[in-house]
Enzyme design. Structure first.
Site, PDB file in Angstrom:
ATOM      1  N   LYS A  71      42.580  33.213  40.674  1.00 22.68           N
ATOM      2  CA  LYS A  71      41.767  32.286  41.472  1.00 22.68           C
ATOM      3  C   LYS A  71      40.992  31.313  40.574  1.00 22.68           C
ATOM      4  CE  LYS A  71      39.699  35.703  43.631  1.00 22.68           C
ATOM      5  NZ  LYS A  71      40.478  36.785  42.986  1.00 22.68           N
ATOM      6  N   THR A  72      40.317  31.867  39.543  1.00 22.36           N
ATOM      7  CA  THR A  72      39.537  31.001  38.652  1.00 22.36           C
ATOM      8  C   THR A  72      40.468  30.041  37.909  1.00 22.36           C
ATOM      9  OG1 THR A  72      38.059  32.871  38.342  1.00 22.36           O
ATOM     10  CG2 THR A  72      37.809  31.043  36.810  1.00 22.36           C
ATOM     11  N   ASP A 115      32.619  31.425  42.717  1.00 18.40           N
ATOM     12  CA  ASP A 115      33.352  32.688  42.755  1.00 18.40           C
ATOM     13  C   ASP A 115      32.591  33.672  43.654  1.00 18.40           C
ATOM     14  OD1 ASP A 115      35.345  34.427  42.152  1.00 18.40           O
ATOM     15  OD2 ASP A 115      34.735  34.799  40.082  1.00 18.40           O
ATOM     16  N   THR A 164      37.479  37.855  47.238  1.00 24.22           N
ATOM     17  CA  THR A 164      38.381  39.002  47.341  1.00 24.22           C
ATOM     18  C   THR A 164      38.327  39.563  48.760  1.00 24.22           C
ATOM     19  OG1 THR A 164      36.517  40.278  46.511  1.00 24.22           O
ATOM     20  CG2 THR A 164      38.244  39.758  44.935  1.00 24.22           C
ATOM     21  N   ARG A 223      45.731  39.628  35.008  1.00 25.80           N
ATOM     22  CA  ARG A 223      44.650  40.019  34.083  1.00 25.80           C
ATOM     23  C   ARG A 223      44.959  41.360  33.431  1.00 25.80           C
ATOM     24  NH1 ARG A 223      39.763  39.815  36.961  1.00 25.80           N
ATOM     25  NH2 ARG A 223      39.464  37.684  36.236  1.00 25.80           N
TER      26      ARG A 223
HETATM   27  P1  ADP Z   1      40.699  35.848  39.331  1.00 26.59           P
HETATM   28  O1  ADP Z   1      39.777  34.660  39.282  1.00 26.59           O
HETATM   29  O2  ADP Z   1      41.567  35.878  40.557  1.00 26.59           O
HETATM   30  O3  ADP Z   1      39.986  37.167  39.142  1.00 26.59           O
HETATM   31  P2  ADP Z   1      41.709  34.757  36.838  1.00 26.59           P
HETATM   32  O4  ADP Z   1      42.026  33.362  37.244  1.00 26.59           O
HETATM   33  O5  ADP Z   1      40.460  34.973  36.046  1.00 26.59           O
HETATM   34  O6  ADP Z   1      41.732  35.735  38.108  1.00 26.59           O
HETATM   35  O7  ADP Z   1      42.980  35.318  36.051  1.00 26.59           O
HETATM   36  C1  ADP Z   1      42.901  36.330  35.066  1.00 26.59           C
HETATM   37  C2  ADP Z   1      43.773  35.983  33.877  1.00 26.59           C
HETATM   38  O8  ADP Z   1      45.141  36.081  34.276  1.00 26.59           O
HETATM   39  C3  ADP Z   1      43.599  34.541  33.398  1.00 26.59           C
HETATM   40  O9  ADP Z   1      42.862  34.520  32.215  1.00 26.59           O
HETATM   41  C4  ADP Z   1      44.957  34.008  33.113  1.00 26.59           C
HETATM   42  O10 ADP Z   1      45.199  34.064  31.732  1.00 26.59           O
HETATM   43  C5  ADP Z   1      45.904  34.985  33.782  1.00 26.59           C
HETATM   44  N1  ADP Z   1      46.631  34.405  34.924  1.00 26.59           N
HETATM   45  C6  ADP Z   1      46.267  34.464  36.219  1.00 26.59           C
HETATM   46  N2  ADP Z   1      47.196  33.906  37.006  1.00 26.59           N
HETATM   47  C7  ADP Z   1      48.182  33.485  36.199  1.00 26.59           C
HETATM   48  C8  ADP Z   1      49.454  32.841  36.428  1.00 26.59           C
HETATM   49  N3  ADP Z   1      49.875  32.545  37.659  1.00 26.59           N
HETATM   50  N4  ADP Z   1      50.223  32.556  35.355  1.00 26.59           N
HETATM   51  C9  ADP Z   1      49.800  32.896  34.124  1.00 26.59           C
HETATM   52  N5  ADP Z   1      48.637  33.520  33.838  1.00 26.59           N
HETATM   53  C10 ADP Z   1      47.831  33.806  34.859  1.00 26.59           C
END
Ligand code: ADP
Length: 341
Positions: A71-72, A115, A164, A223
């Site tokens: 998401k981030t 977030d 989430t 992650r």
């Molecule tokens: P969320 O915000 O949903 O908790 P993040 O955006 O922080 O997740 O993602 C966690 C890590 O996973 C990021 O640092 C990134 O490196 C990796 N990541 C997430 N989605 C992808 C994707 N579609 N392709 C490649 N790497 C990804």
């Protein structure tokens, strides 16, 4: 799986991947680099293109998924793709005054990322409504009979909210997001691709079979894949010559206590507790106390994957370990409590 014990010696330690520098280097920066989630990417491409053609700010976007699915990353990509500044606010601790100062500092087209938007205080959420809809903020000046409300204009910005728990958002708040995107758990092939790309970025030599071994254990979560790669790399450097062969990867996974489904000591403790202590059915509060774990972490981080794997169901009578869980963790089926089941 022939015992109820936790696999391996301990919970996998949180290593370098939590470090912002490491994560930052691995974050994809464009939609094309963002692996998988084809439907979500297509949806975004269309809205971004349409907004560009009209010369408007992109509509507000709500991103929904369990933690670690991107998401981030996607919020930052949106800002990159529309060539705007990315600004971030911490939802849960925001007060109305923080919101006013954040919003009044935005410039046209900015992406404001919040977030855990479901954890924002209700009255702060509500003061976002006119900002999202009419780019206006209502400000109360003074108190009592002499008080007045003035309207402050704010720049046309794009709010990107991440959650989430979409179900915890108030309906009117959710409805103000023109674009709603759900991210799903990744297939092992997508995760393998990410592991290959990240290994190259980090100069890790890795065999294809080792990539797949890690991908299968990443619980569909990017992650976790990054974290596994970091841990297994450390193991390979200390115990071998740094090359990640299948043999070294499997040895490392066993050492860190990760089983073939990606479950670790914490997950084993969860199922041991619900099955042995609660006869297969428990409320969230009781589980949290028994596991000395935070309720939110259990509900938002651990359980969505158990549910996806068919190991757990949520019923009005509590969390229920399924037959599949009894089988996987090697307990006799049919012993669980049948109330409400
Ligand atoms: P969320 O915000 O949903 O908790 P993040 O955006 O922080 O997740 O993602 C966690 C890590 O996973 C990021 O640092 C990134 O490196 C990796 N990541 C997430 N989605 C992808 C994707 N579609 N392709 C490649 N790497 C990804």
């Amino acid at each position: 799986m022939a015992n109820h014990d936790t696999p391996g010696p301990s919970r996998m330690p949180e290593l370098a991947v939590e470090d912002e520098g490491f994560e930052y280097n691995l974050r994809p920066e464009t939609l094309n680099e963002f692996i998988g989630q084809e439907k979500a990417k297509e949806q975004l491409r269309i809205h971004i293109e349409a907004a560009k053609r009209r010369g408007d700010a992109l509509e507000h976007v709500l991103l929904v998924s369990p933690p670690g699915l991107g998401k981030t990353t996607l919020a930052k990509i949106i800002a990159n793709e529309i060539k705007s500044d990315f600004k971030q606010a911490i939802g849960p601790i925001m007060e109305k005054l923080d919101l006013v100062s954040t919003l009044s500092n935005l410039t046209k087209g900015d992406v404001l990322f919040i977030d855990e938007i479901h954890r924002m205080k209700g009255y702060v959420q509500e003061s976002l409504y006119p900002a999202m809809e009419d780019y206006q903020l209502d400000l109360a000046i003074g108190q009592g009979p002499a008080s007045d409300v003035v309207q402050l204009s704010i720049a046309h910005f794009t709010l990107v909210g991440a959650t989430t728990r979409e179900g915890l958002l108030a309906g009117p708040f959710r409805d103000r997001f023109g674009i709603r995107i759900h991210l799903d758990y990744y297939e092992p092939a997508d995760i393998q691709q990410s592991i290959r790309i990240n290994s190259a970025k980090l100069n890790i030599e890795i065999e294809e079979e080792a990539e797949y071994a890690l991908a299968r254990r990443a619980r569909g979560t990017m992650r976790i894949a990054n974290k596994l790669l970091a841990n297994v790399r450390d193991y390979a450097e200390v115990k071998g010559d740094g090359t990640l062969t299948l043999e070294v990867a499997e040895e490392a996974l066993e050492f860190f206590g990760i089983d073939e489904r990606g479950l670790d000591a914490q997950d084993y403790a969860y199922f041991r507790t619900i099955i042995e202590k609660f006869n297969g059915r428990a409320g969230l509060k009781a589980l949290a106390v028994a596991l000395s774990e935070d309720e939110r972490t259990i509900a938002e981080v651990y359980e969505p994957y158990y549910i996806k794997e068919g190991l757990l169901t949520l019923t009005p009578g509590g969390r229920v370990a399924t037959d599949a869980a009894y089988e996987y963790f090697d307990y006799p089926i049919g012993k669980q409590s049948s109330l409400f089941y």
